[in-house]
Design a protein around this motif. Structure first.
Motif: not given
Length: 254
Positions: A68-69, A114-124, A244-250
């Motif tokens: 959760e973010s 399972l994975v956490r969503r991440q903003k484009e400027d906070a990948m990692g 590096n997976d673009p699908l992980l961006m919110v």
């Protein structure tokens, strides 16, 4: 793709059904006995059951905190789950499957749940507890569960006491079982061999949170001290995708 879609549909149904069953059982148990018998630690085997329950619940809640973010959602979910157990956790997991996009469902649904969503400027990677600290905590919880179980077994004998099986006690036991189902789905995803998956799931069924702690500690030994603890969630095929997976961006449905 057809297999992944079938997995998503099956798990949506599974966790939705678990949530509704647990809600009905909780209403029945508390309505019949009140809340007090569910947390009566004067009954030694109820104490064992509650420790077993909260260790497994704690593992699932740790994942929810990672995923959760929003701290507002976390502040709502954690107290709710501590009170309602599998009703909340199963509903939360079912919701995550319903939120998957078609592309995520066809690619690797369990990974994207399972994975956490991440903003484009906070990948990692999300910064969190160290691998060593987590090993110590999980090891200590496993020892606590084992020590409590052995002590109560010696002092109180068999766990099949009549006072453990009023409606509220039955509901608590079933709640523990639903937690094991949830963790078993995770283990089946992580393990590359059906033989090892069967062995670890059997250990969860037979030993409860002791098996959970042993499994997590073993998995943590596969991580280096420099790696984030969150990698323990994923199987070997997915660990390299996190940054590096673009699908992980919110996106809008997450």
């Amino acid at each position: 793709m057809a297999v992944s879609t079938l997995v998503v549909v099956s798990l949506k149904m599974l966790f939705s059904v678990l949530a509704f069953i647990m809600l009905a059982l909780a209403v029945w148990g508390i309505g019949s006995d009140g809340l007090a018998p569910c947390v009566d630690i004067r009954i030694k085997w109820m104490l064992v059951t509650l420790i077993n329950f909260y260790i497994n619940l704690g593992v699932i809640l740790a994942w929810i905190v990672y995923k959760e973010s929003s701290w507002i959602r976390i502040a709502i979910l954690i107290p709710s789950a501590l009170f309602a157990g599998s009703t909340i956790t199963s509903a939360y997991i079912a919701t995550q499957f319903f939120l998957l996009s078609l592309q995520e469902s066809s690619k690797d649904p369990l990974y994207f749940v399972l994975v956490r969503r991440q903003k484009e400027d906070a990948m990692g990677y999300k910064r969190g507890s160290s691998v060593l600290t987590t090993r110590v905590i999980i090891y200590a919880l496993g020892c606590l569960m084992l020590g409590t179980f052995v002590y109560v077994l010696i002092v109180d004998g068999s766990q099949f006491h009549a006072e453990l099986f009023p409606p509220c006690g039955i509901a608590t036991w079933i709640d523990v079982s639903f937690m094991i189902v949830t963790l078993s789905v995770w283990v089946a995803y992580k393990e590359s061999s059906w033989i090892s998956a069967f062995f670890w799931i059997l250990s969860l069924v037979c030993f409860g949170s002791i098996g959970t702690c042993v499994y997590i500690v073993v998995q943590l030994f596969y991580l280096s001290p420099q790696q984030p603890v969150s990698l323990v969630l994923f199987n070997n095929n997915n660990k390299d995708l996190l940054s590096n997976d673009p699908l992980l961006m919110v996106h809008t449905n997450a």
